[in-house]
Design an enzyme around this catalytic site. Structure first.
Site, PDB file in Angstrom:
ATOM      1  N   HIS A 211       3.298 -12.163   0.211  1.00  0.00           N
ATOM      2  CA  HIS A 211       2.457 -13.275  -0.219  1.00  0.00           C
ATOM      3  C   HIS A 211       1.672 -12.960  -1.494  1.00  0.00           C
ATOM      4  CE1 HIS A 211      -0.681 -11.173   2.264  1.00  0.00           C
ATOM      5  NE2 HIS A 211      -1.492 -11.669   1.353  1.00  0.00           N
ATOM      6  N   ASP A 244       6.491  -9.973   5.561  1.00  0.00           N
ATOM      7  CA  ASP A 244       5.426 -10.036   4.569  1.00  0.00           C
ATOM      8  C   ASP A 244       5.339  -8.731   3.769  1.00  0.00           C
ATOM      9  OD1 ASP A 244       3.471 -11.144   3.018  1.00  0.00           O
ATOM     10  OD2 ASP A 244       1.834 -10.760   4.429  1.00  0.00           O
ATOM     11  N   SER A 326      -5.003  -7.603  -0.150  1.00  0.00           N
ATOM     12  CA  SER A 326      -3.642  -7.682   0.379  1.00  0.00           C
ATOM     13  C   SER A 326      -2.681  -6.792  -0.389  1.00  0.00           C
ATOM     14  CB  SER A 326      -3.113  -9.117   0.299  1.00  0.00           C
ATOM     15  OG  SER A 326      -3.607  -9.870   1.360  1.00  0.00           O
TER      16      SER A 326
END
Length: 483
Positions: A211, A244, A326
């Site tokens: 992402h 992910d 992230s």
């Protein structure tokens, strides 16, 4: 519980493995017609939208087919500490995604009068933590902090040289920071954000979250900046929506890259010290500390934009993780990478007027053993490989197990003829309650556990049929690619 992606709200989640007693309960999904089949998902196919955690009552149903794409997240909910929907994640604004189920399915309907309150086991719906603010906020904060007169009193004497022994947080951070990068990703239209990544090998491969780089996958712009200020253009080598995980490669990579040492996430214990590195709210090269507060936590994460969601059996940490973290490394006390920071649970919609949620001490990381396997496959072939059992399972909010649906989606069979589940003797209506020694209380939990394995692995499934418990050996099949 729900968590959030950067800047967006996270999808609601179905039930999960037994969490701590203080874990808030996820509310039931929104409804389909009372007589319809339960929402189904194959640990390898895409389910459709799920309901908001704070949705009303009702029953749900639908069964995704056992083919690939994972489930698209539902409409964006907003999380509240008393069971509302949530934000989540530590990455940047791309797309999180699913648990490998079947084709689209109806979202489960919420259930009335269950009296679950906030003390129920649930699959956490986590938000991906991407930093849409970039470095602008960090610059602004730094400038404001320097604008006033200093009240610091300088000492006339020196305390001498400070020695930081190996194993201290400062020593670990000093060794790891030069191999950690701040990633900026933007689509061809200019939309995007920031995230983090770390050096995987000397060839210039950087591991991060899918992402984080999703905006730049199709013709966008991608760059990675090291703590010394050197910035390199990069390209996406491969990305796995379901896991992910993504790998990018630096263009004109320097010859002195130092890959971070990968640890063994299977050996991590609750209470172990953790160190997280990232760019929260654009503040690059930020180091925070904490402990492993739980293992094998079922977490569903999404960016809340309607893209596919991701399921993981995560490492939970209380190290502060915020939007922009992230893709960054979660290190142990020796400086080994034990996970990739990916999502957070949050109770608010953010700070600094950004609308982004912040850390409340509930962060989630993809175990490095799984991420390493995925990254190696992406470097080797450019495509992810997923393990699967070849059966559609219900996504209904339950704590009884993962039920194989009575029918698949679009006329498909709930159990793939000749597939792993079929060969193991599983049938529609069977309820899987354990995978090896892991308790399975829902379809999403089963999917997260399956994805911690590799195709070809042999597992033992415990299931109930007709009120009796049975066990069977199953060899996991494989699926290549996200579509």
């Amino acid at each position: 519980m729900s968590t959030e992606n950067e800047g967006t709200v996270v999808p609601p989640a179905p039930s999960a493995p037994p969490p701590p007693a203080d874990a808030p309960a996820a509310s039931a999904p929104q409804g389909a017609h009372p007589g319809s089949a339960p929402a189904a998902a194959d640990p390898y196919g895409p389910p459709a939208a799920q309901a908001h955690p704070d949705a009303g009552a009702g029953e749900s149903s639908s069964a995704p087919d056992p083919s690939w794409p994972p489930p698209p997240p539902p409409s964006t909910p907003a999380y509240s500490g008393d069971g509302g929907a949530g934000h989540g994640a530590a990455g940047h604004g791309g797309g999180g995604w699913g648990a490998g189920w079947g084709t689209t399915h109806q979202q489960p309907a919420p259930k009335n009068g269950r009296g679950r309150g906030g003390l129920v086991a649930a699959v956490l719906v986590a938000a991906l933590v991407a930093g849409g603010l970039g470095g602008g906020l960090g610059y602004t904060l730094a400038r404001e902090n320097d604008s006033g007169g200093s009240t610091t009193v300088s000492s006339s004497t020196s305390g001498g040289n400070v020695k930081r022994d190996p194993g201290t947080v400062a020593a670990v951070a000093a060794a790891a920071l030069p191999s950690t990068v701040t990633i900026e990703a933007a689509s061809s239209s200019g939309e995007g954000g920031t995230g983090t990544g770390f050096v995987f090998d000397k060839q210039g491969h950087i591991v991060t979250n899918n992402h984080v780089v999703a905006d730049a996958v199709d013709g966008g712009n991608l760059s990675a900046t090291f703590p010394n200020g050197k910035k390199y253009e990069a390209e996406v080598v491969g990305n796995a929506q379901g896991y992910d995980v993504a790998v990018i490669k630096l263009k004109n990579a320097p010859s002195d890259l130092k890959p971070l040492t990968l640890g063994n996430s299977d050996d991590v214990a609750v209470g172990d010290s953790t160190i997280a590195i990232g760019a929260p709210f654009g503040l690059s090269n930020t180091v925070t500390t904490g402990i492993i507060s739980a293992k094998n936590r079922p977490v569903a994460s999404s960016d809340g934009t309607g893209s596919k969601a991701s399921y993981m059996s995560a490492l939970q940490t209380d190290a502060s993780i915020n939007p922009g973290n992230s893709g960054g490394p979660l290190l142990d006390a020796q400086g080994n990478v034990i996970g990739i920071n990916s999502a957070i649970q949050s109770t608010s919609n953010g700070g600094f007027g950004t609308g982004q949620a912040g850390s409340i001490g509930l962060g989630f990381a993809i175990p490095i053993n799984q991420a390493k396997y995925v990254a190696q496959e992406l470097i080797r072939t450019g495509k992810p490989v997923y393990a699967k059992i070849g059966a559609s399972v219900s996504l209904e909010d339950t704590t009884n197990g993962a039920k194989i649906t009575e029918q698949g989606v679009g006329g498909t069979e709930p159990v793939d003829p000749g597939g792993p589940a079929d060969k193991a003797g599983l049938k529609p209506g069977d309820v899987i309650t354990k995978l090896d020694d892991r308790v399975i209380d829902s379809g999403p939990t089963l999917i997260g556990e399956i994805w911690t394995h590799k195709p070809g692995d042999e597992v033992t499934l415990t299931y109930e049929r007709g009120g009796k418990e049975h066990t069977t050996e199953l060899t996991l099949g494989s699926r290549v690619g996200d579509s």
